[in-house]
Design a protein around this motif. Sequence first.
Motif, PDB file in Angstrom:
ATOM      1  N   PRO A   7       0.886  -1.131  -0.033  1.00  0.00           N
ATOM      2  CA  PRO A   7       0.089  -0.097  -0.128  1.00  0.00           C
ATOM      3  C   PRO A   7       0.820   1.244   0.050  1.00  0.00           C
ATOM      4  N   GLY A   8       0.641   2.134  -1.006  1.00  0.00           N
ATOM      5  CA  GLY A   8       1.343   3.497  -1.052  1.00  0.00           C
ATOM      6  C   GLY A   8       2.695   3.411  -1.840  1.00  0.00           C
ATOM      7  N   PHE A   9       3.027   2.063  -2.234  1.00  0.00           N
ATOM      8  CA  PHE A   9       4.433   2.010  -2.614  1.00  0.00           C
ATOM      9  C   PHE A   9       4.533   1.152  -4.011  1.00  0.00           C
ATOM     10  N   SER A  10       4.120   1.945  -4.874  1.00  0.00           N
ATOM     11  CA  SER A  10       4.222   1.353  -6.529  1.00  0.00           C
ATOM     12  C   SER A  10       5.802   1.048  -6.663  1.00  0.00           C
ATOM     13  N   SER A  11       5.649   0.377  -7.920  1.00  0.00           N
ATOM     14  CA  SER A  11       7.068  -0.118  -8.108  1.00  0.00           C
ATOM     15  C   SER A  11       7.751   0.998  -8.593  1.00  0.00           C
ATOM     16  N   ALA A  30      20.266  -1.922   8.654  1.00  0.00           N
ATOM     17  CA  ALA A  30      20.239  -1.851  10.121  1.00  0.00           C
ATOM     18  C   ALA A  30      18.869  -1.705  10.763  1.00  0.00           C
ATOM     19  N   VAL A  31      18.659  -2.947  11.421  1.00  0.00           N
ATOM     20  CA  VAL A  31      17.024  -3.173  11.536  1.00  0.00           C
ATOM     21  C   VAL A  31      17.074  -3.361  13.209  1.00  0.00           C
ATOM     22  N   SER A  32      16.253  -2.647  13.861  1.00  0.00           N
ATOM     23  CA  SER A  32      16.294  -2.497  15.300  1.00  0.00           C
ATOM     24  C   SER A  32      14.874  -3.738  15.835  1.00  0.00           C
ATOM     25  N   GLY A  33      13.840  -3.479  14.769  1.00  0.00           N
ATOM     26  CA  GLY A  33      12.744  -4.331  15.098  1.00  0.00           C
ATOM     27  C   GLY A  33      11.522  -3.377  15.151  1.00  0.00           C
ATOM     28  N   GLY A  34      11.935  -1.759  15.207  1.00  0.00           N
ATOM     29  CA  GLY A  34      10.655  -0.882  15.273  1.00  0.00           C
ATOM     30  C   GLY A  34      10.117  -1.024  13.929  1.00  0.00           C
ATOM     31  N   SER A  35       9.085  -0.224  13.971  1.00  0.00           N
ATOM     32  CA  SER A  35       8.118  -0.044  12.777  1.00  0.00           C
ATOM     33  C   SER A  35       9.117   0.572  11.542  1.00  0.00           C
ATOM     34  N   ASP A  36       9.868   1.302  11.576  1.00  0.00           N
ATOM     35  CA  ASP A  36      10.464   2.087  10.686  1.00  0.00           C
ATOM     36  C   ASP A  36      11.496   1.281  10.162  1.00  0.00           C
ATOM     37  N   LEU A  40      11.404  -0.648   6.408  1.00  0.00           N
ATOM     38  CA  LEU A  40      12.303  -0.458   5.560  1.00  0.00           C
ATOM     39  C   LEU A  40      12.720  -1.922   4.824  1.00  0.00           C
ATOM     40  N   MET A  41      12.965  -2.885   5.461  1.00  0.00           N
ATOM     41  CA  MET A  41      13.172  -4.431   5.442  1.00  0.00           C
ATOM     42  C   MET A  41      12.239  -4.687   4.422  1.00  0.00           C
ATOM     43  N   VAL A  42      10.998  -4.814   4.653  1.00  0.00           N
ATOM     44  CA  VAL A  42       9.817  -5.273   3.772  1.00  0.00           C
ATOM     45  C   VAL A  42      10.009  -4.497   2.236  1.00  0.00           C
ATOM     46  N   LEU A  43      10.102  -3.155   2.483  1.00  0.00           N
ATOM     47  CA  LEU A  43      10.138  -2.323   1.288  1.00  0.00           C
ATOM     48  C   LEU A  43      11.410  -2.991   0.250  1.00  0.00           C
ATOM     49  N   VAL A  44      12.616  -3.277   0.919  1.00  0.00           N
ATOM     50  CA  VAL A  44      13.763  -3.960   0.220  1.00  0.00           C
ATOM     51  C   VAL A  44      13.406  -4.840  -0.324  1.00  0.00           C
ATOM     52  N   SER A  45      12.639  -5.856   0.440  1.00  0.00           N
ATOM     53  CA  SER A  45      12.304  -7.173   0.002  1.00  0.00           C
ATOM     54  C   SER A  45      11.678  -7.235  -1.360  1.00  0.00           C
ATOM     55  N   HIS A  46      10.609  -6.022  -1.349  1.00  0.00           N
ATOM     56  CA  HIS A  46       9.862  -5.925  -2.714  1.00  0.00           C
ATOM     57  C   HIS A  46      10.824  -5.371  -3.741  1.00  0.00           C
ATOM     58  N   TRP A  47      11.652  -4.334  -3.317  1.00  0.00           N
ATOM     59  CA  TRP A  47      12.523  -3.603  -4.522  1.00  0.00           C
ATOM     60  C   TRP A  47      13.348  -4.812  -5.025  1.00  0.00           C
ATOM     61  N   VAL A  48      14.094  -5.504  -4.327  1.00  0.00           N
ATOM     62  CA  VAL A  48      15.023  -6.466  -4.845  1.00  0.00           C
ATOM     63  C   VAL A  48      14.613  -7.382  -5.723  1.00  0.00           C
ATOM     64  N   LEU A 178       4.994   3.527   6.709  1.00  0.00           N
ATOM     65  CA  LEU A 178       5.617   2.346   7.004  1.00  0.00           C
ATOM     66  C   LEU A 178       4.985   1.330   7.747  1.00  0.00           C
ATOM     67  N   SER A 179       3.964   1.922   8.724  1.00  0.00           N
ATOM     68  CA  SER A 179       3.072   1.279   9.676  1.00  0.00           C
ATOM     69  C   SER A 179       2.040   0.349   8.748  1.00  0.00           C
ATOM     70  N   ASN A 180       1.684   1.044   7.779  1.00  0.00           N
ATOM     71  CA  ASN A 180       0.804   0.504   6.756  1.00  0.00           C
ATOM     72  C   ASN A 180       1.233  -0.595   5.886  1.00  0.00           C
ATOM     73  N   VAL A 181       2.543  -0.557   5.585  1.00  0.00           N
ATOM     74  CA  VAL A 181       3.291  -1.625   4.937  1.00  0.00           C
ATOM     75  C   VAL A 181       3.041  -2.749   5.830  1.00  0.00           C
ATOM     76  N   LEU A 182       3.642  -2.626   7.151  1.00  0.00           N
ATOM     77  CA  LEU A 182       3.817  -3.859   8.160  1.00  0.00           C
ATOM     78  C   LEU A 182       2.322  -4.318   8.239  1.00  0.00           C
ATOM     79  N   SER A 183       1.408  -3.640   8.226  1.00  0.00           N
ATOM     80  CA  SER A 183       0.131  -4.354   8.601  1.00  0.00           C
ATOM     81  C   SER A 183      -0.218  -5.092   7.490  1.00  0.00           C
ATOM     82  N   SER A 184      -0.054  -4.658   6.178  1.00  0.00           N
ATOM     83  CA  SER A 184      -0.376  -5.520   4.961  1.00  0.00           C
ATOM     84  C   SER A 184       0.283  -6.744   4.690  1.00  0.00           C
TER      85      SER A 184
END
Length: 276
Positions: A7-11, A30-36, A40-48, A178-184
């Motif tokens: 949601p909100g992040f087209s290719s 660098a991933v702490s486990g927070g929403s931000d 980011l990790m989920v966005l990168v997974s779609h980008w790659v 970013l919270s919406n991405v995680l929820s999805s």
Amino acid sequence: MLKPALPGFSSERLRKLFSPIVGRQKIALAVSGGSDSLGLMVLVSHWVRGQAPSPDVYVYSLNHGLRAEAAAECQMVGEVARDLGFTFRDLLWRGKKPTSGFQAAARAARYRLIAKAMRQDNVGVVLSGHHIEDQAETVLMRISSGSGLHGVRGMDAFSNMEGVEIFRPLLDVRPHELSNVLSSVGLKGVQAPSNSDEKYERVRWRKALLRLNELGLNSSRLSKFSKRMARADHALEQICDKLFVSHVNADQFGVLDIEQNVFFSQPDELALRLLS
């Protein structure tokens, strides 16, 4: 876990966010486990998925050893990272912890440990989840401390800390996105107690920004301000570099000199930059 779209992040938007690192064979997150950072990790997974060849992705998470939950949070990050096909490394901050200036010390330790892991994995750049609200808070903190033009430009997309090249692709992204991405994808970031503890300056400015929004001083305008300051700072740096090359001389002992009339004819800002 991967969905056809987020949601909100087209290719196209993902392509623009990560275009500065296209062609890198390896990248780190660098991933702490927070929403931000988790977002980011989920966005990168779609980008790659759209990269050919796609870069190898390494995920680093720091266990600072100060909260009982820290180990479990690192474990959660590792499970998500591996599920996405990434290589995971948990980093443990050992030794005595400071009693004051903790956040700065933790940040330095984090990047020091990340730098060590990056050298071992032969990775050149690490991505951070800083977003537009983080940028706004940084600008306000810098203004309150009396920073000059270079300081009030806020965080740059690329910077270096502890010998680590840092890339911040999300400086124009809002945290709720970013919270919406995680929820999805059925994920939820952890909430560290320090994120609401007003003994930390950043938290105080975060809460102050909510009040400043009512006066029209919001994160979007502060972000625009930081970009304008960055352009001005870069322009002055270019002018200063040219003045240095054309008017500063070095003798055989490495002593630098400049003609007084040239130096004192410059505007104060350029003269100070030349001197520094």
